[in-house]
Write a protein that holds these residues in place. Structure first.
Motif, PDB file in Angstrom:
ATOM      1  N   GLY A  45      77.117 -73.633  22.848  1.00  0.00           N
ATOM      2  CA  GLY A  45      77.844 -73.516  21.580  1.00  0.00           C
ATOM      3  C   GLY A  45      79.283 -73.087  21.784  1.00  0.00           C
ATOM      4  O   GLY A  45      79.703 -72.733  22.902  1.00  0.00           O
ATOM      5  N   LYS A  46      80.037 -73.115  20.692  1.00  0.00           N
ATOM      6  CA  LYS A  46      81.455 -72.748  20.748  1.00  0.00           C
ATOM      7  C   LYS A  46      81.673 -71.343  21.304  1.00  0.00           C
ATOM      8  O   LYS A  46      82.706 -71.071  21.912  1.00  0.00           O
ATOM      9  CB  LYS A  46      82.077 -72.840  19.355  1.00  0.00           C
ATOM     10  CG  LYS A  46      82.317 -74.262  18.874  1.00  0.00           C
ATOM     11  CD  LYS A  46      82.887 -74.302  17.475  1.00  0.00           C
ATOM     12  CE  LYS A  46      84.283 -73.741  17.401  1.00  0.00           C
ATOM     13  NZ  LYS A  46      84.877 -73.845  16.054  1.00  0.00           N
ATOM     14  N   GLU A  47      80.702 -70.461  21.106  1.00  0.00           N
ATOM     15  CA  GLU A  47      80.855 -69.079  21.563  1.00  0.00           C
ATOM     16  C   GLU A  47      80.910 -68.978  23.084  1.00  0.00           C
ATOM     17  O   GLU A  47      81.347 -67.969  23.633  1.00  0.00           O
ATOM     18  CB  GLU A  47      79.728 -68.191  21.023  1.00  0.00           C
ATOM     19  CG  GLU A  47      78.347 -68.492  21.560  1.00  0.00           C
ATOM     20  CD  GLU A  47      77.650 -69.690  20.929  1.00  0.00           C
ATOM     21  OE1 GLU A  47      76.589 -70.073  21.451  1.00  0.00           O
ATOM     22  OE2 GLU A  47      78.145 -70.241  19.933  1.00  0.00           O
ATOM     23  N   ALA A  48      80.510 -70.042  23.787  1.00  0.00           N
ATOM     24  CA  ALA A  48      80.530 -70.045  25.251  1.00  0.00           C
ATOM     25  C   ALA A  48      81.880 -70.466  25.815  1.00  0.00           C
ATOM     26  O   ALA A  48      82.079 -70.484  27.016  1.00  0.00           O
ATOM     27  CB  ALA A  48      79.433 -70.971  25.801  1.00  0.00           C
ATOM     28  N   PHE A  49      82.831 -70.790  24.931  1.00  0.00           N
ATOM     29  CA  PHE A  49      84.142 -71.254  25.367  1.00  0.00           C
ATOM     30  C   PHE A  49      85.170 -70.139  25.338  1.00  0.00           C
ATOM     31  O   PHE A  49      85.129 -69.273  24.462  1.00  0.00           O
ATOM     32  CB  PHE A  49      84.615 -72.403  24.479  1.00  0.00           C
ATOM     33  CG  PHE A  49      83.974 -73.720  24.814  1.00  0.00           C
ATOM     34  CD1 PHE A  49      84.670 -74.703  25.485  1.00  0.00           C
ATOM     35  CD2 PHE A  49      82.652 -73.973  24.470  1.00  0.00           C
ATOM     36  CE1 PHE A  49      84.085 -75.920  25.796  1.00  0.00           C
ATOM     37  CE2 PHE A  49      82.050 -75.173  24.779  1.00  0.00           C
ATOM     38  CZ  PHE A  49      82.768 -76.150  25.445  1.00  0.00           C
ATOM     39  N   GLU A  50      86.088 -70.185  26.303  1.00  0.00           N
ATOM     40  CA  GLU A  50      87.183 -69.226  26.366  1.00  0.00           C
ATOM     41  C   GLU A  50      88.487 -69.993  26.544  1.00  0.00           C
ATOM     42  O   GLU A  50      88.500 -71.054  27.182  1.00  0.00           O
ATOM     43  CB  GLU A  50      86.996 -68.273  27.560  1.00  0.00           C
ATOM     44  CG  GLU A  50      85.801 -67.364  27.406  1.00  0.00           C
ATOM     45  CD  GLU A  50      85.674 -66.407  28.578  1.00  0.00           C
ATOM     46  OE1 GLU A  50      86.326 -66.618  29.625  1.00  0.00           O
ATOM     47  OE2 GLU A  50      84.893 -65.460  28.461  1.00  0.00           O
ATOM     48  N   PRO A  51      89.593 -69.455  26.008  1.00  0.00           N
ATOM     49  CA  PRO A  51      90.885 -70.114  26.210  1.00  0.00           C
ATOM     50  C   PRO A  51      91.232 -70.151  27.687  1.00  0.00           C
ATOM     51  O   PRO A  51      90.944 -69.224  28.419  1.00  0.00           O
ATOM     52  CB  PRO A  51      91.877 -69.224  25.453  1.00  0.00           C
ATOM     53  CG  PRO A  51      91.055 -68.296  24.624  1.00  0.00           C
ATOM     54  CD  PRO A  51      89.691 -68.240  25.224  1.00  0.00           C
ATOM     55  N   GLU A  52      91.849 -71.253  28.111  1.00  0.00           N
ATOM     56  CA  GLU A  52      92.306 -71.344  29.492  1.00  0.00           C
ATOM     57  C   GLU A  52      93.571 -70.503  29.643  1.00  0.00           C
ATOM     58  O   GLU A  52      94.394 -70.449  28.747  1.00  0.00           O
ATOM     59  CB  GLU A  52      92.588 -72.792  29.869  1.00  0.00           C
ATOM     60  CG  GLU A  52      91.356 -73.611  30.071  1.00  0.00           C
ATOM     61  CD  GLU A  52      91.612 -74.799  30.981  1.00  0.00           C
ATOM     62  OE1 GLU A  52      92.660 -75.449  30.847  1.00  0.00           O
ATOM     63  OE2 GLU A  52      90.738 -75.062  31.823  1.00  0.00           O
ATOM     64  N   THR A  53      93.696 -69.872  30.787  1.00  0.00           N
ATOM     65  CA  THR A  53      94.874 -69.048  31.038  1.00  0.00           C
ATOM     66  C   THR A  53      95.753 -69.671  32.085  1.00  0.00           C
ATOM     67  O   THR A  53      95.347 -70.504  32.840  1.00  0.00           O
ATOM     68  CB  THR A  53      94.465 -67.638  31.490  1.00  0.00           C
ATOM     69  OG1 THR A  53      93.588 -67.763  32.607  1.00  0.00           O
ATOM     70  CG2 THR A  53      93.800 -66.885  30.383  1.00  0.00           C
TER      71      THR A  53
END
Length: 53
Positions: A45-53
């Protein structure tokens, strides 16, 4: 627009490309994805995504 990566499988959601195979048009920001959208590779789900740094 910021890219987001899946912390489960490493898939990168690129807003410039969208996810046309799942009905997400190019230019769609991550924040505007439907709440029920899931990673096209691992179904996280979307909650498993993090912004790329």
């Amino acid at each position: 627009m910021e890219k987001y990566s899946c912390t489960v499988c490493g898939y990168v959601y690129d807003p410039a490309e969208g996810d046309p195979d799942n009905g997400i048009a190019p230019g769609t920001p991550f924040a505007d994805l439907p709440e029920d959208w899931v990673c096209p590779l691992c179904s996280a789900g979307k909650e498993a995504f993090e912004p790329e740094t």
